[in-house]
Motif scaffolding. Structure first.
Motif, PDB file in Angstrom:
ATOM      1  N   GLN A  96      -1.555  76.305  96.528  1.00  0.00           N
ATOM      2  CA  GLN A  96      -2.109  76.942  95.326  1.00  0.00           C
ATOM      3  C   GLN A  96      -1.043  77.765  94.608  1.00  0.00           C
ATOM      4  OE1 GLN A  96      -5.329  75.341  94.709  1.00  0.00           O
ATOM      5  NE2 GLN A  96      -5.448  77.338  93.761  1.00  0.00           N
ATOM      6  N   ALA A  97      -0.186  78.417  95.377  1.00  0.00           N
ATOM      7  CA  ALA A  97       0.886  79.223  94.768  1.00  0.00           C
ATOM      8  C   ALA A  97       1.800  78.305  93.963  1.00  0.00           C
ATOM      9  CB  ALA A  97       1.675  79.967  95.846  1.00  0.00           C
ATOM     10  N   ASN A  98       2.195  77.173  94.560  1.00  0.00           N
ATOM     11  CA  ASN A  98       3.078  76.249  93.847  1.00  0.00           C
ATOM     12  C   ASN A  98       2.381  75.636  92.636  1.00  0.00           C
ATOM     13  OD1 ASN A  98       5.199  76.734  95.531  1.00  0.00           O
ATOM     14  ND2 ASN A  98       4.822  74.964  96.849  1.00  0.00           N
ATOM     15  N   PHE A  99       1.125  75.253  92.799  1.00  0.00           N
ATOM     16  CA  PHE A  99       0.424  74.647  91.678  1.00  0.00           C
ATOM     17  C   PHE A  99       0.267  75.649  90.526  1.00  0.00           C
ATOM     18  CE2 PHE A  99      -3.459  73.061  89.450  1.00  0.00           C
ATOM     19  CZ  PHE A  99      -2.844  71.954  88.891  1.00  0.00           C
ATOM     20  N   SER A 100      -0.003  76.890  90.857  1.00  0.00           N
ATOM     21  CA  SER A 100      -0.126  77.922  89.814  1.00  0.00           C
ATOM     22  C   SER A 100       1.170  78.054  89.025  1.00  0.00           C
ATOM     23  CB  SER A 100      -0.479  79.280  90.432  1.00  0.00           C
ATOM     24  OG  SER A 100      -1.680  79.182  91.149  1.00  0.00           O
ATOM     25  N   VAL A 101       2.297  77.993  89.731  1.00  0.00           N
ATOM     26  CA  VAL A 101       3.585  78.110  89.049  1.00  0.00           C
ATOM     27  C   VAL A 101       3.818  76.889  88.143  1.00  0.00           C
ATOM     28  CG1 VAL A 101       6.088  78.145  89.387  1.00  0.00           C
ATOM     29  CG2 VAL A 101       4.621  79.614  90.786  1.00  0.00           C
ATOM     30  N   PHE A 102       3.489  75.699  88.654  1.00  0.00           N
ATOM     31  CA  PHE A 102       3.605  74.493  87.813  1.00  0.00           C
ATOM     32  C   PHE A 102       2.729  74.649  86.570  1.00  0.00           C
ATOM     33  CE2 PHE A 102       5.322  70.739  90.489  1.00  0.00           C
ATOM     34  CZ  PHE A 102       6.143  71.568  91.214  1.00  0.00           C
ATOM     35  N   TYR A 103       1.511  75.124  86.784  1.00  0.00           N
ATOM     36  CA  TYR A 103       0.562  75.291  85.679  1.00  0.00           C
ATOM     37  C   TYR A 103       1.062  76.327  84.675  1.00  0.00           C
ATOM     38  CZ  TYR A 103      -3.940  75.824  83.317  1.00  0.00           C
ATOM     39  OH  TYR A 103      -4.936  75.868  82.381  1.00  0.00           O
ATOM     40  N   ALA A 104       1.743  77.345  85.182  1.00  0.00           N
ATOM     41  CA  ALA A 104       2.250  78.412  84.311  1.00  0.00           C
ATOM     42  C   ALA A 104       3.404  77.942  83.439  1.00  0.00           C
ATOM     43  CB  ALA A 104       2.702  79.606  85.158  1.00  0.00           C
ATOM     44  N   LEU A 105       4.229  77.022  83.960  1.00  0.00           N
ATOM     45  CA  LEU A 105       5.484  76.709  83.277  1.00  0.00           C
ATOM     46  C   LEU A 105       5.566  75.328  82.637  1.00  0.00           C
ATOM     47  CD1 LEU A 105       8.013  78.070  85.946  1.00  0.00           C
ATOM     48  CD2 LEU A 105       7.049  79.317  84.005  1.00  0.00           C
ATOM     49  N   PRO A 108       1.610  68.619  81.435  1.00  0.00           N
ATOM     50  CA  PRO A 108       1.501  67.346  82.147  1.00  0.00           C
ATOM     51  C   PRO A 108       2.576  66.375  81.652  1.00  0.00           C
ATOM     52  CG  PRO A 108      -0.674  68.089  81.490  1.00  0.00           C
ATOM     53  CD  PRO A 108       0.314  69.045  80.876  1.00  0.00           C
ATOM     54  N   GLY A 109       3.194  65.645  82.596  1.00  0.00           N
ATOM     55  CA  GLY A 109       4.230  64.692  82.208  1.00  0.00           C
ATOM     56  C   GLY A 109       5.642  65.254  82.289  1.00  0.00           C
ATOM     57  N   ASP A 110       5.782  66.576  82.359  1.00  0.00           N
ATOM     58  CA  ASP A 110       7.116  67.182  82.480  1.00  0.00           C
ATOM     59  C   ASP A 110       7.753  66.780  83.805  1.00  0.00           C
ATOM     60  OD1 ASP A 110       6.991  68.424  80.050  1.00  0.00           O
ATOM     61  OD2 ASP A 110       6.501  70.426  80.844  1.00  0.00           O
ATOM     62  N   THR A 111       9.073  66.808  83.826  1.00  0.00           N
ATOM     63  CA  THR A 111       9.804  66.391  85.026  1.00  0.00           C
ATOM     64  C   THR A 111      10.105  67.592  85.932  1.00  0.00           C
ATOM     65  OG1 THR A 111      10.793  64.564  83.817  1.00  0.00           O
ATOM     66  CG2 THR A 111      11.917  65.254  85.833  1.00  0.00           C
ATOM     67  N   VAL A 112       9.857  67.396  87.236  1.00  0.00           N
ATOM     68  CA  VAL A 112      10.192  68.426  88.237  1.00  0.00           C
ATOM     69  C   VAL A 112      11.088  67.778  89.288  1.00  0.00           C
ATOM     70  CG1 VAL A 112       8.028  69.667  87.922  1.00  0.00           C
ATOM     71  CG2 VAL A 112       8.161  67.932  89.689  1.00  0.00           C
ATOM     72  N   MET A 113      11.956  68.609  89.873  1.00  0.00           N
ATOM     73  CA  MET A 113      12.842  68.072  90.905  1.00  0.00           C
ATOM     74  C   MET A 113      12.667  68.840  92.196  1.00  0.00           C
ATOM     75  SD  MET A 113      16.625  67.151  89.555  1.00  0.00           S
ATOM     76  CE  MET A 113      17.535  67.819  90.899  1.00  0.00           C
ATOM     77  N   GLY A 114      12.504  68.105  93.294  1.00  0.00           N
ATOM     78  CA  GLY A 114      12.359  68.750  94.592  1.00  0.00           C
ATOM     79  C   GLY A 114      12.989  67.899  95.671  1.00  0.00           C
ATOM     80  N   LYS A 245       2.763  85.179  82.895  1.00  0.00           N
ATOM     81  CA  LYS A 245       2.357  83.768  82.911  1.00  0.00           C
ATOM     82  C   LYS A 245       1.768  83.385  84.274  1.00  0.00           C
ATOM     83  CE  LYS A 245       5.512  81.882  79.490  1.00  0.00           C
ATOM     84  NZ  LYS A 245       6.639  81.007  79.218  1.00  0.00           N
ATOM     85  N   ILE A 246       2.394  83.882  85.329  1.00  0.00           N
ATOM     86  CA  ILE A 246       1.920  83.566  86.689  1.00  0.00           C
ATOM     87  C   ILE A 246       0.506  84.114  86.876  1.00  0.00           C
ATOM     88  CG2 ILE A 246       2.220  84.125  89.150  1.00  0.00           C
ATOM     89  CD1 ILE A 246       5.296  84.240  88.487  1.00  0.00           C
ATOM     90  N   ASN A 247       0.315  85.376  86.510  1.00  0.00           N
ATOM     91  CA  ASN A 247      -1.009  85.977  86.707  1.00  0.00           C
ATOM     92  C   ASN A 247      -2.091  85.186  85.988  1.00  0.00           C
ATOM     93  OD1 ASN A 247      -0.206  87.972  88.418  1.00  0.00           O
ATOM     94  ND2 ASN A 247      -0.272  89.632  86.913  1.00  0.00           N
ATOM     95  N   SER A 248      -1.827  84.791  84.734  1.00  0.00           N
ATOM     96  CA  SER A 248      -2.905  84.040  84.074  1.00  0.00           C
ATOM     97  C   SER A 248      -3.040  82.616  84.598  1.00  0.00           C
ATOM     98  CB  SER A 248      -2.828  84.040  82.546  1.00  0.00           C
ATOM     99  OG  SER A 248      -1.639  84.535  82.087  1.00  0.00           O
ATOM    100  N   ALA A 249      -1.961  82.076  85.178  1.00  0.00           N
ATOM    101  CA  ALA A 249      -2.067  80.734  85.767  1.00  0.00           C
ATOM    102  C   ALA A 249      -2.885  80.772  87.059  1.00  0.00           C
ATOM    103  CB  ALA A 249      -0.682  80.161  86.040  1.00  0.00           C
ATOM    104  N   VAL A 250      -2.799  81.873  87.802  1.00  0.00           N
ATOM    105  CA  VAL A 250      -3.585  81.997  89.038  1.00  0.00           C
ATOM    106  C   VAL A 250      -5.053  82.231  88.667  1.00  0.00           C
ATOM    107  CG1 VAL A 250      -3.962  83.353  91.141  1.00  0.00           C
ATOM    108  CG2 VAL A 250      -1.626  82.830  90.407  1.00  0.00           C
ATOM    109  N   PHE A 251      -5.292  83.273  87.904  1.00  0.00           N
ATOM    110  CA  PHE A 251      -6.628  83.530  87.363  1.00  0.00           C
ATOM    111  C   PHE A 251      -6.529  83.869  85.898  1.00  0.00           C
ATOM    112  CE2 PHE A 251      -9.959  86.214  85.797  1.00  0.00           C
ATOM    113  CZ  PHE A 251     -11.080  85.489  86.144  1.00  0.00           C
TER     114      PHE A 251
END
Ligand SMILES: *Cc1c(COP(=O)(O)O)cnc(C)c1O
Length: 415
Positions: A96-105, A108-114, A245-251
């Motif tokens: 959930q922490a990681n998804f919230s950060v993805f949602y904040a920044l 959909p369709g953007d590229t992420v690298m891991g 941004k993080i706070n509003s992405a979480v709640f």
């Protein structure tokens, strides 16, 4: 648990069986730990009754005076422990922490690298059967033939794919991450750098593993691995803008009401992590992992990268001709719990694998030190080399039980 025992014998009995399993086995799963009874009490408290959508002093419900106090304590302790300006303690899990950060920044369709999952990365870092790889385009970097992160490849891929975000951190990588270099790579590609320290958090808090706080834009973590607290996620940053941004992405972005009983338990375990004893514990976690790796290697097993800088490491079982799934199964019979794990460039399928992952946080929590690590590592080798020797497996099982009795857990827990 008198009320539970009286009211619901089915659930009660299963909990007691699980307690006994935890008491009587050598737990080497690198992502697990043993929380204190104080943490259990906070987690089992009446705070579960309270709805507190929002953040301290900015809630959507009344009656939040005392839960505000609790969440503020948790945030203060988190930011002090990791020497960071801002913290969010509401995410229900690391995922959930990681998804919230993805949602904040991201959109959909953007590229992420891991890091490739098969090379030690995590599902939530852009893997295609997780939302992180379905709704975003995941690009993987890898480890090199020796098992170390290939930063040159990372740099090349970042230039080529222009990701919006690079995630560092892993679930099965035993060496030190060059957080600074990743931040430089991210910066030159115009990407955010998110460091996921789910596994290393306890060692970082104790100052025996480098912290990414100064380098990464955002740091995510779990609370329940080396950090030794209740299950849950944590997010930190030094940027006020990103924090908003993080706070509003979480709640309200991805979660509803916070689990206040869990946040209270997080506060308690973060308080424990601020005590000097925690540092001693983490030093022993590291020493124990090194000792386990050393003894296994001396006995003919291959340690990926040749050693470890943290609480875990991967073992390549090919030199002794055992598959990961077989090893997991036979060791469990002998009272040793661990997980099969793919090794870099593993020729076997994920359900089989050529390796196992070993971690020291739980056995260290029981008070075990190097002499016990020697005993455990020798037991692992003996079982793996005598997989069909029922008597040897039984003998090791009773040795491991004996070890557990010498280093008991939850002695005062009255279930
Ligand atoms: C464990 C882990 C997570 C996920 O944590 P959960 O609480 O299980 O969702 C995320 N990232 C990494 C690197 C992990 O090891």
């Amino acid at each position: 648990m008198e009320n539970l025992k009286k009211q619901d014998a089915q659930v009660y009995n299963a909990i007691v069986k699980e307690l006994n399993r935890q008491k009587d086995s050598i737990e080497l799963i690198a992502s697990e730990n043993i929380v204190s009874q104080a943490v259990l009490e906070a987690q089992g408290s009446i705070l579960t009754n309270k709805y507190a959508e929002g953040y301290p002093a900015k809630r959507y419900y009344g009656g939040c005076e005392f839960v505000d106090e609790i969440e503020n304590i948790a945030i203060e302790r988190l930011t002090k422990l990791f020497n960071v300006k801002y913290g969010n303690v509401q995410t229900h899990s690391g995922a959930q922490a990681n998804f919230s950060v993805f949602y904040a920044l991201l959109n959909p369709g953007d590229t992420v690298m891991g890091l490739d999952l098969a090379h030690g990365g995590h599902l939530t870092h852009g893997y295609n059967n997780s939302v992180s790889g379905k709704w975003f385009k995941g690009v993987n970097y890898h480890v090199n033939d020796e098992g170390f992160i290939d930063y040159d490849e990372m740099e090349r891929l970042a230039k080529e794919h222009k990701p919006k975000l690079i995630v560092s951190g892993a679930s099965a990588y035993s060496r030190i991450w060059d957080w600074q270099r990743i931040s430089q790579i991210a910066k030159s590609a115009g990407a955010y750098h998110i460091a996921d320290i789910a596994h290393y958090a306890g060692l970082i808090a104790a100052g025996i593993y480098p912290s990414p706080i100064e380098h990464a834009d955002i740091v995510t973590s779990t609370n329940h691995k080396t950090l030794c607290g209740t299950r849950g996620g944590l997010i930190m940053t030094n940027s006020e803008e990103l924090f908003k941004k993080i706070n509003s992405a979480v709640f309200p972005g991805t979660q509803g009401g916070p689990l206040m009983h869990i946040i209270a338990a997080k506060a308690v375990s973060l308080g424990e992590a601020l005590k000097p004893k925690f540092k001693e514990y983490q030093k022993q976690v590291l020493a124990n992992a090194k000792k386990l790796a050393e003894v296994l290697e001396k006995n003919g097993l291959k340690i990926v990268t040749g050693g470890t800088d943290c609480h875990l490491f991967l073992v390549d079982l090919r030199p002794i001709g055992v598959k990961g799934n077989e090893a997991q199964k036979v060791l469990e019979k002998a009272g040793i719990t661990l997980n099969k794990n793919g090794i870099p460039n593993d020729p076997e399928k994920p359900a089989i694998t050529s390796g196992i992952r070993i971690g020291s946080p739980t056995v260290t929590n029981r008070g075990m030190k190097e002499p016990q690590m020697l005993q455990i590592a020798q037991a692992i080798v003996r079982v793996l080399k005598n997989r069909n020797g029922e008597n040897i497996i039984k003998e090791v099982r009773s040795q491991m039980l004996n070890l557990c009795e010498q280093f008991p857990i939850y002695e005062n827990l009255k279930y």
